[in-house]
Design a protein around this motif. Structure first.
Motif, PDB file in Angstrom:
ATOM      1  N   ILE A 103       0.822  -1.207   0.000  1.00 30.44           N
ATOM      2  CA  ILE A 103       0.000   0.000   0.000  1.00 30.44           C
ATOM      3  C   ILE A 103       0.861   1.265   0.000  1.00 30.44           C
ATOM      4  N   ALA A 104       2.128   1.133   0.428  1.00 32.44           N
ATOM      5  CA  ALA A 104       3.032   2.284   0.386  1.00 32.44           C
ATOM      6  C   ALA A 104       3.296   2.744  -1.043  1.00 32.44           C
TER       7      ALA A 104
ATOM      8  N   LEU B  42      -6.367   3.222   6.444  1.00 30.45           N
ATOM      9  CA  LEU B  42      -5.278   4.111   6.821  1.00 30.45           C
ATOM     10  C   LEU B  42      -5.482   5.480   6.179  1.00 30.45           C
ATOM     11  N   ILE B  43      -4.883   6.483   6.790  1.00 29.06           N
ATOM     12  CA  ILE B  43      -4.829   7.806   6.171  1.00 29.06           C
ATOM     13  C   ILE B  43      -3.514   7.893   5.390  1.00 29.06           C
ATOM     14  N   GLY B  44      -3.613   8.205   4.120  1.00 32.32           N
ATOM     15  CA  GLY B  44      -2.421   8.306   3.282  1.00 32.32           C
ATOM     16  C   GLY B  44      -2.221   9.721   2.769  1.00 32.32           C
ATOM     17  N   MET B  45      -0.969  10.123   2.667  1.00 35.18           N
ATOM     18  CA  MET B  45      -0.625  11.417   2.067  1.00 35.18           C
ATOM     19  C   MET B  45       0.524  11.190   1.099  1.00 35.18           C
TER      20      MET B  45
ATOM     21  N   SER C 212       6.956  11.210  -2.328  1.00 36.29           N
ATOM     22  CA  SER C 212       7.035  10.819  -0.923  1.00 36.29           C
ATOM     23  C   SER C 212       5.638  10.512  -0.414  1.00 36.29           C
ATOM     24  N   ALA C 213       5.556   9.669   0.606  1.00 32.39           N
ATOM     25  CA  ALA C 213       4.250   9.256   1.114  1.00 32.39           C
ATOM     26  C   ALA C 213       4.309   8.973   2.608  1.00 32.39           C
TER      27      ALA C 213
ATOM     28  N   ALA D 172       4.150   4.103   8.490  1.00 34.46           N
ATOM     29  CA  ALA D 172       5.183   3.937   7.458  1.00 34.46           C
ATOM     30  C   ALA D 172       5.346   5.228   6.677  1.00 34.46           C
ATOM     31  N   THR D 173       6.554   5.438   6.164  1.00 31.60           N
ATOM     32  CA  THR D 173       6.831   6.518   5.218  1.00 31.60           C
ATOM     33  C   THR D 173       7.583   5.908   4.044  1.00 31.60           C
TER      34      THR D 173
END
Length: 271
Positions: A190-191, A232-235, A249-250, A261-262
Motif C-alpha cells: 500500500i506504500a 489508513l490515512i495516506g498522504m 514521498s508518502a 510507514a513513510t
C-alpha cells in the motif's frame, strides 16, 4: 476459505536453500507488468518467510531493473549479516531467459520498549464514511484492489497546459479491497498504491514507472495487529519534476494518529 488476492499474489514456494518461486497475478497487473507495490511485497515476503529471520522489518528498498513478464519468477534471498538486534537481507527477482528484473534489500530489527516521541501529525481529512470510494472502473487492474477515498487531491483527468500544472499533493483513506488485516506484506504494497503524482499534475496518463522505492516501517507486528483491517490515512506529494524523473514521498497513518510507514521513490516519466 478463499484466499485474499494479495495473499495469492505474494504466495511463494520453497525451491531450495535461499530460493523461492512465485507467479505474477493478473489481479495486480499494471500498464506493462505487475503493480510495483505487489513486487515490493513479494520481495519482502521472501525475507519474512526465512526460518532464521529475526524481528520486524525496519526498511525495504526495491529497485525495478526491467519489466517483469507475466508468469513464473524466482527470488534468491541472501542473509547478508545478522547482528545482536538487526538483520540485513538482499533479494533478487529473476525470470527464465530474462535475467534479474528487480533487486531489493531489507533491514529487520528486534524492537525494544524505549522512550517514544512523534513530532509529526497526520493530515486533516473528513471521516472515512463521509467520503465516496474512488471509481476504479475501466482503470488499470491493480487499483480495484484498494478502497481509496480522497479528502484532497483526487485524480481528475482534465489535461492541463504545461504552464498550469495541477497540485501534486493528495490526502486519502486507503485500505485493501476486500478488507484484509494489516501486516507488513500489505503495508509494503500500500506504500506504493498512491497513483503516480505526474498523473495528478498533468491531468492525464503519462508513461511513467517507479525506478526505486524505499519504505520505512515505524511500527511492529503488535502495532499492525492493533490496526486490524481499519483503513489508513495516506498522504502523497512530490517536490520536483525534472529531466525525466520525479520524486514521490508518502506517509501512512492509522486512524488514531500513529505514523505506521513513510516512503520515498524516484519515478521515470516520458513526455
Amino acid at each position: 476459505m478463499t484466499m485474499h488476492p494479495l495473499d495469492i499474489a505474494t504466495k511463494l514456494t520453497p525451491a531450495g536453500e535461499g530460493r523461492w518461486t512465485g507467479h505474477t497475478s493478473p489481479a495486480y497487473w499494471n500498464m506493462m507488468g505487475p503493480f510495483g507495490g505487489v513486487t515490493a511485497a513479494v520481495m519482502l515476503q521472501a525475507a519474512l518467510n526465512a526460518p532464521q529471520r529475526i524481528g520486524d522489518p525496519v526498511a525495504l528498498t526495491v529497485n525495478f531493473c526491467a519489466p517483469i513478464a507475466e508468469g513464473a519468477f524466482t527470488i534468491d534471498l541472501k542473509e547478508v549479516r545478522t547482528n545482536r538486534s538487526t538483520q540485513h537481507w538482499s533479494m533478487e527477482l529473476s525470470q527464465e531467459g530474462g535475467g534479474i528484473a528487480a533487486s531489493a534489500s531489507a533491514v529487520f530489527a528486534i524492537r525494544r520498549e524505549t522512550w517514544d516521541h512523534q513530532p509529526a501529525t497526520p493530515p486533516a481529512i473528513a471521516p472515512h464514511d463521509t467520503l465516496t470510494r474512488f471509481d476504479t472502473a475501466g482503470r488499470i487492474a491493480w487499483a480495484a484492489n484498494y478502497d481509496m477515498r480522497f479528502g484532497e487531491g483526487e485524480l481528475v483527468y482534465e489535461p492541463r497546459p504545461d504552464a498550469e500544472p495541477g497540485p501534486a499533493r493528495s490526502v486519502l483513506w486507503m485500505a485493501d479491497h476486500p478488507a484484509r488485516p494489516l501486516d507488513f506484506t500489505a503495508l509494503s504494497a500500500i506504500a506504493d498504491a498512491f497513483i503516480v503524482r505526474i498523473f495528478h499534475v498533468r491531468g492525464r496518463p503519462v508513461p511513467a514507472g517507479t525506478v526505486s522505492i524505499t519504505t520505512y516501517f515505524h511500527t511492529d507486528e503488535a502495532g499492525l495487529a492493533a490496526n486490524g483491517a481499519a483503513p489508513l490515512i495516506g498522504m502523497a506529494d512530490s517536490k520536483v519534476f525534472r529531466k525525466g524523473y520525479f520524486d514521490q514521498s508518502a506517509e501512512l497513518w492509522s486512524a488514531d494518529g500513529r505514523l505506521l510507514a513513510t516512503s520515498v521513490q524516484t519515478v521515470y516519466y516520458k513526455e
